[in-house]
Design a protein around this motif. Structure first.
Motif, PDB file in Angstrom:
ATOM      1  N   ALA A   1      -4.636 -15.748  -0.172  1.00  0.00           N
ATOM      2  CA  ALA A   1      -4.867 -15.368  -1.570  1.00  0.00           C
ATOM      3  C   ALA A   1      -6.079 -14.450  -1.665  1.00  0.00           C
ATOM      4  O   ALA A   1      -6.048 -13.419  -2.352  1.00  0.00           O
ATOM      5  N   GLN A   2      -7.144 -14.802  -0.956  1.00  0.00           N
ATOM      6  CA  GLN A   2      -8.360 -13.992  -0.950  1.00  0.00           C
ATOM      7  C   GLN A   2      -8.069 -12.585  -0.418  1.00  0.00           C
ATOM      8  O   GLN A   2      -8.531 -11.594  -0.987  1.00  0.00           O
ATOM      9  N   GLU A   3      -7.302 -12.498   0.632  1.00  0.00           N
ATOM     10  CA  GLU A   3      -6.999 -11.201   1.228  1.00  0.00           C
ATOM     11  C   GLU A   3      -6.239 -10.300   0.253  1.00  0.00           C
ATOM     12  O   GLU A   3      -6.544  -9.112   0.111  1.00  0.00           O
ATOM     13  N   PHE A   4      -5.258 -10.859  -0.452  1.00  0.00           N
ATOM     14  CA  PHE A   4      -4.494 -10.069  -1.419  1.00  0.00           C
ATOM     15  C   PHE A   4      -5.366  -9.641  -2.592  1.00  0.00           C
ATOM     16  O   PHE A   4      -5.264  -8.512  -3.078  1.00  0.00           O
ATOM     17  N   LEU A   5      -6.242 -10.522  -3.050  1.00  0.00           N
ATOM     18  CA  LEU A   5      -7.117 -10.186  -4.175  1.00  0.00           C
ATOM     19  C   LEU A   5      -8.165  -9.153  -3.775  1.00  0.00           C
ATOM     20  O   LEU A   5      -8.502  -8.258  -4.566  1.00  0.00           O
ATOM     21  N   GLN A   6      -8.669  -9.239  -2.567  1.00  0.00           N
ATOM     22  CA  GLN A   6      -9.623  -8.224  -2.107  1.00  0.00           C
ATOM     23  C   GLN A   6      -8.953  -6.854  -2.006  1.00  0.00           C
ATOM     24  O   GLN A   6      -9.575  -5.832  -2.300  1.00  0.00           O
ATOM     25  N   GLU A   7      -7.703  -6.850  -1.619  1.00  0.00           N
ATOM     26  CA  GLU A   7      -6.949  -5.585  -1.599  1.00  0.00           C
ATOM     27  C   GLU A   7      -6.820  -5.031  -3.011  1.00  0.00           C
ATOM     28  O   GLU A   7      -6.984  -3.830  -3.238  1.00  0.00           O
ATOM     29  N   ALA A   8      -6.555  -5.891  -3.990  1.00  0.00           N
ATOM     30  CA  ALA A   8      -6.459  -5.450  -5.386  1.00  0.00           C
ATOM     31  C   ALA A   8      -7.808  -4.908  -5.868  1.00  0.00           C
ATOM     32  O   ALA A   8      -7.851  -3.886  -6.571  1.00  0.00           O
ATOM     33  N   LEU A   9      -8.899  -5.557  -5.486  1.00  0.00           N
ATOM     34  CA  LEU A   9     -10.224  -5.072  -5.870  1.00  0.00           C
ATOM     35  C   LEU A   9     -10.549  -3.727  -5.218  1.00  0.00           C
ATOM     36  O   LEU A   9     -11.284  -2.917  -5.784  1.00  0.00           O
ATOM     37  N   HIS A  10      -9.995  -3.498  -4.055  1.00  0.00           N
ATOM     38  CA  HIS A  10     -10.174  -2.207  -3.397  1.00  0.00           C
ATOM     39  C   HIS A  10      -9.567  -1.093  -4.254  1.00  0.00           C
ATOM     40  O   HIS A  10     -10.086   0.017  -4.310  1.00  0.00           O
ATOM     41  N   LEU A  11      -8.482  -1.406  -4.972  1.00  0.00           N
ATOM     42  CA  LEU A  11      -7.827  -0.430  -5.846  1.00  0.00           C
ATOM     43  C   LEU A  11      -8.565  -0.264  -7.171  1.00  0.00           C
ATOM     44  O   LEU A  11      -8.584   0.819  -7.746  1.00  0.00           O
ATOM     45  N   ASP A  12      -9.130  -1.363  -7.684  1.00  0.00           N
ATOM     46  CA  ASP A  12      -9.884  -1.328  -8.944  1.00  0.00           C
ATOM     47  C   ASP A  12     -10.930  -2.430  -8.907  1.00  0.00           C
ATOM     48  O   ASP A  12     -10.639  -3.593  -9.196  1.00  0.00           O
ATOM     49  N   ALA A  13     -12.156  -2.048  -8.572  1.00  0.00           N
ATOM     50  CA  ALA A  13     -13.240  -3.014  -8.392  1.00  0.00           C
ATOM     51  C   ALA A  13     -13.675  -3.691  -9.680  1.00  0.00           C
ATOM     52  O   ALA A  13     -14.410  -4.677  -9.639  1.00  0.00           O
TER      53      ALA A  13
ATOM     54  N   ARG B   1       0.826  -1.216   0.000  1.00  0.00           N
ATOM     55  CA  ARG B   1       0.000   0.000   0.000  1.00  0.00           C
ATOM     56  C   ARG B   1       0.855   1.259   0.000  1.00  0.00           C
ATOM     57  O   ARG B   1       0.510   2.258  -0.626  1.00  0.00           O
ATOM     58  N   GLN B   2       1.955   1.238   0.735  1.00  0.00           N
ATOM     59  CA  GLN B   2       2.781   2.429   0.920  1.00  0.00           C
ATOM     60  C   GLN B   2       3.742   2.685  -0.245  1.00  0.00           C
ATOM     61  O   GLN B   2       4.308   3.764  -0.328  1.00  0.00           O
ATOM     62  N   ARG B   3       3.904   1.742  -1.123  1.00  0.00           N
ATOM     63  CA  ARG B   3       4.848   1.905  -2.229  1.00  0.00           C
ATOM     64  C   ARG B   3       4.379   2.980  -3.190  1.00  0.00           C
ATOM     65  O   ARG B   3       3.194   3.090  -3.471  1.00  0.00           O
ATOM     66  N   GLU B   4       5.297   3.748  -3.689  1.00  0.00           N
ATOM     67  CA  GLU B   4       4.970   4.804  -4.638  1.00  0.00           C
ATOM     68  C   GLU B   4       5.139   4.271  -6.061  1.00  0.00           C
ATOM     69  O   GLU B   4       6.108   4.587  -6.756  1.00  0.00           O
ATOM     70  N   ILE B   5       4.170   3.459  -6.461  1.00  0.00           N
ATOM     71  CA  ILE B   5       4.120   2.902  -7.805  1.00  0.00           C
ATOM     72  C   ILE B   5       2.688   3.053  -8.304  1.00  0.00           C
ATOM     73  O   ILE B   5       1.789   3.390  -7.532  1.00  0.00           O
ATOM     74  N   SER B   6       2.485   2.806  -9.575  1.00  0.00           N
ATOM     75  CA  SER B   6       1.145   2.964 -10.140  1.00  0.00           C
ATOM     76  C   SER B   6       0.176   1.955  -9.534  1.00  0.00           C
ATOM     77  O   SER B   6       0.578   0.892  -9.045  1.00  0.00           O
ATOM     78  N   LEU B   7      -1.100   2.300  -9.579  1.00  0.00           N
ATOM     79  CA  LEU B   7      -2.131   1.374  -9.096  1.00  0.00           C
ATOM     80  C   LEU B   7      -2.083   0.080  -9.901  1.00  0.00           C
ATOM     81  O   LEU B   7      -2.256  -1.007  -9.353  1.00  0.00           O
ATOM     82  N   ARG B   8      -1.852   0.180 -11.185  1.00  0.00           N
ATOM     83  CA  ARG B   8      -1.771  -1.002 -12.051  1.00  0.00           C
ATOM     84  C   ARG B   8      -0.672  -1.951 -11.561  1.00  0.00           C
ATOM     85  O   ARG B   8      -0.855  -3.162 -11.503  1.00  0.00           O
ATOM     86  N   GLU B   9       0.490  -1.392 -11.209  1.00  0.00           N
ATOM     87  CA  GLU B   9       1.602  -2.208 -10.715  1.00  0.00           C
ATOM     88  C   GLU B   9       1.265  -2.819  -9.347  1.00  0.00           C
ATOM     89  O   GLU B   9       1.584  -3.977  -9.079  1.00  0.00           O
ATOM     90  N   LYS B  10       0.589  -2.063  -8.487  1.00  0.00           N
ATOM     91  CA  LYS B  10       0.176  -2.611  -7.194  1.00  0.00           C
ATOM     92  C   LYS B  10      -0.783  -3.781  -7.398  1.00  0.00           C
ATOM     93  O   LYS B  10      -0.657  -4.815  -6.742  1.00  0.00           O
TER      94      LYS B  10
END
Length: 135
Positions: free
Chosen positions: A80-92, A51-60
């Motif tokens: 795996a579910q937790e990481f994917l839910q975090e990704a969906l939080h960035l782009d649903a 979350r704290q990394r300064e990279i594009s949302l796409r890269e995150k």
């Protein structure tokens, strides 16, 4: 924890992120002791570092899906579910994340949630639909 290939989760995560060594050095270092420490706390710490990394949302989103894939391979569907839910939080609406999460839910035996994810994809994935149909 070692997978069928004999590689630990940490080794697999390290290999996933080798293509961006400078950007991912801290994330890889954080993941290395994952198999030896409390997995929930370690997962939370890794997610926070991403979350704290300064990279594009796409890269995150890509990194989060890569981590999820490694956990999925290790049959750690909860992580795996937790990481994917975090990704969906960035782009649903990210189709790759929705597809991967549908497969995770299917592996967890949650067909309804898997179908929900599949239904939210912009374009139908017939391989995924066939997999869910045969559950």
């Amino acid at each position: 924890v070692a997978g069928a290939s004999g590689a630990s989760v940490a080794d697999q995560l390290r290999a996933l992120l080798e293509d961006h060594p400078e950007e991912n050095a801290q994330v890889v270092a954080a993941a290395a002791p994952a198999a030896e420490q409390d997995e929930t706390a370690e997962t939370t710490r890794i997610l926070q570092e991403i979350r704290q990394r300064e990279i594009s949302l796409r890269e995150k989103i890509k990194i989060l899906n890569d981590f999820a894939g490694s956990f999925y391979y290790q049959d750690d569907f909860s992580a795996a579910q937790e990481f994917l839910q975090e990704a969906l939080h960035l782009d649903a609406q990210d189709s790759d994340t929705l597809r991967n999460l549908a497969y995770v839910y299917a592996a967890m035996g949650n067909k309804d949630m898997a179908l929900d994810c599949a239904g939210r994809m912009e374009v139908a994935d017939f391989s995924l639909v066939t997999h869910l149909k045969n559950m």
